[in-house]
Design an enzyme around this catalytic site. Structure first.
Site, PDB file in Angstrom:
ATOM      1  CE  LYS A 192      -3.038  -6.759  -2.163  1.00  0.00           C
ATOM      2  NZ  LYS A 192      -2.857  -7.775  -3.203  1.00  0.00           N
ATOM      3  CB  ILE A 228     -18.298   3.137   1.151  1.00  0.00           C
ATOM      4  CG1 ILE A 228     -19.028   3.070  -0.206  1.00  0.00           C
ATOM      5  CG2 ILE A 228     -17.516   4.438   1.280  1.00  0.00           C
ATOM      6  CD1 ILE A 228     -20.168   4.065  -0.316  1.00  0.00           C
ATOM      7  CB  THR A 282     -18.586   0.726  -3.315  1.00  0.00           C
ATOM      8  OG1 THR A 282     -19.273   1.970  -3.384  1.00  0.00           O
ATOM      9  CG2 THR A 282     -17.787   0.502  -4.592  1.00  0.00           C
TER      10      THR A 282
HETATM   11  O1  S5P Z   1       1.655  -7.263   1.002  1.00  0.00           O
HETATM   12  C1  S5P Z   1       1.355  -7.938   0.036  1.00  0.00           C
HETATM   13  C2  S5P Z   1       0.067  -8.435  -0.135  1.00  0.00           C
HETATM   14  C3  S5P Z   1      -0.207  -9.258  -1.215  1.00  0.00           C
HETATM   15  S1  S5P Z   1      -1.760 -10.006  -1.276  1.00  0.00           S
HETATM   16  N1  S5P Z   1       2.301  -8.274  -0.885  1.00  0.00           N
HETATM   17  C4  S5P Z   1       2.031  -9.059  -1.979  1.00  0.00           C
HETATM   18  O2  S5P Z   1       2.943  -9.346  -2.752  1.00  0.00           O
HETATM   19  N2  S5P Z   1       0.749  -9.537  -2.184  1.00  0.00           N
HETATM   20  C5  S5P Z   1       0.401 -10.348  -3.369  1.00  0.00           C
HETATM   21  O3  S5P Z   1       1.161 -11.556  -3.340  1.00  0.00           O
HETATM   22  C6  S5P Z   1       0.709  -9.688  -4.729  1.00  0.00           C
HETATM   23  O4  S5P Z   1      -0.439  -9.017  -5.216  1.00  0.00           O
HETATM   24  C7  S5P Z   1       1.080 -10.873  -5.604  1.00  0.00           C
HETATM   25  O5  S5P Z   1      -0.076 -11.415  -6.203  1.00  0.00           O
HETATM   26  C8  S5P Z   1       1.644 -11.908  -4.639  1.00  0.00           C
HETATM   27  C9  S5P Z   1       3.157 -11.988  -4.582  1.00  0.00           C
HETATM   28  O6  S5P Z   1       3.680 -12.424  -5.807  1.00  0.00           O
HETATM   29  P1  S5P Z   1       5.240 -12.758  -6.000  1.00  0.00           P
HETATM   30  O7  S5P Z   1       5.337 -13.069  -7.461  1.00  0.00           O
HETATM   31  O8  S5P Z   1       6.013 -11.541  -5.590  1.00  0.00           O
HETATM   32  O9  S5P Z   1       5.537 -13.963  -5.122  1.00  0.00           O
END
Ligand code: S5P
Length: 272
Positions: A94, A98, A101
């Site tokens: 995620k 900028i 970076t």
């Molecule tokens: O909107 C989002 C985007 C992501 S990438 N909601 C999320 O939950 N995630 C990621 O998906 C979150 O960082 C985690 O690693 C995973 C969901 O995990 P769970 O254990 O809830 O299935």
């Protein structure tokens, strides 16, 4: 053209990006649209879960910055597992800064993400420059980028015009932006003419069969909701797979269950 009614393997031919092509091909080969998100803090547990679920997934999603005993050996083992079990690797970094970076965060530091992650993601909040920064590192390596156009959490801000702008950003760099983290298909967004054959990969977190939330804002939908009804392509499942302890047989069973549910939901969608 409607990606919802096309097979993963046919869609692989529409993508020029190597990571997108490879993902769609492995989905077809393994009959799996399951991505397991391995959010654990110990290297041994991390590798053990991946070895257990590996045969049933198309993609493993990592948060390597969570791992307390991270070292280069872990990356070597992760790479070996990805070759043995035939899956791609998605580091859920995620990026959100900028261009200059994110370029450094992607290529350098302890993790050197670009060296081993086929796919990464970024928040569109900085605008198109974030894609340019990441593309300067990732494109020469054949990597792919997903933009977070929507999120799974309650009351998140990635809605409406923000989502539309994310889709417009992706359209500017179809060579590198292969799709989205989102909760539904994105091709029709922005009053776009879909007849020219646009195809995005939609990877969807917030998937669970047994619970509806986690008490911290996460919201779960079923594989049927996500794949058949909303037309998304990949289900991302974390705690639904390994959340009940580290019993290897239990984890394997859950991975098989989500793989079967996800694939059935895809076949149901194709036969609609
Ligand atoms: O909107 C989002 C985007 C992501 S990438 N909601 C999320 O939950 N995630 C990621 O998906 C979150 O960082 C985690 O690693 C995973 C969901 O995990 P769970 O254990 O809830 O299935």
């Amino acid at each position: 053209y409607d990606p919802k009614s096309s097979s993963y393997v046919d869609r692989s031919k529409r993508h020029s990006n190597g990571a997108a092509k490879a993902l769609l091909e492995v989905m077809d080969r393994k009959k799996s649209n399951l991505c397991v998100s391995v959010d654990v803090a110990q290297k041994q547990s991390f590798l053990s879960i991946i070895d257990t679920v590996g045969p049933y997934v198309c993609l493993i999603k990592t948060h390597v910055d969570i791992i307390e005993d991270f070292d280069d050996q872990l990356l070597a083992e992760l790479k070996a597992l990805s070759e043995r079990h035939d899956f791609l690797i998605f580091e859920d970094r995620k990026f959100a800064d900028i261009g200059n970076t994110v370029k450094l965060q992607y290529a350098k530091g302890v993790h050197k993400i670009a060296n081993w992650a086929h796919i990464v993601n970024a928040h569109p909040v900085p605008g198109p420059s974030i894609v340019e920064g990441l593309a300067s590192v990732g494109l020469p390596l054949g990597r792919g980028l997903l933009l977070l156009a929507e999120m799974s959490t309650k009351d998140n801000l990635a809605t409406g015009e923000y989502t539309t702008r994310a889709v417009q950003m992706a359209r500017q760099r179809p060579d590198f932006v292969i799709g989205f983290i989102a909760q539904r298909r994105m091709e029709t967004i922005g009053s776009h003419d879909t007849s020219h054959g646009e195809d995005f990969l939609i990877l969807t977190p917030g998937v669970g069969l047994d619970v509806q939330g986690d008490g911290m804002g996460q919201q779960y939908r079923t594989p049927k909701n996500v794949i058949t009804d909303a037309g998304c392509d990949v289900i991302i499942v974390g705690r639904g797979i390994y959340g009940n302890g580290d019993d290897v047989d239990a984890i394997r069973k859950q991975a098989q269950r989500y793989q079967a549910e996800g694939w059935k939901a895809y076949l149901d969608r194709l036969s609609k």
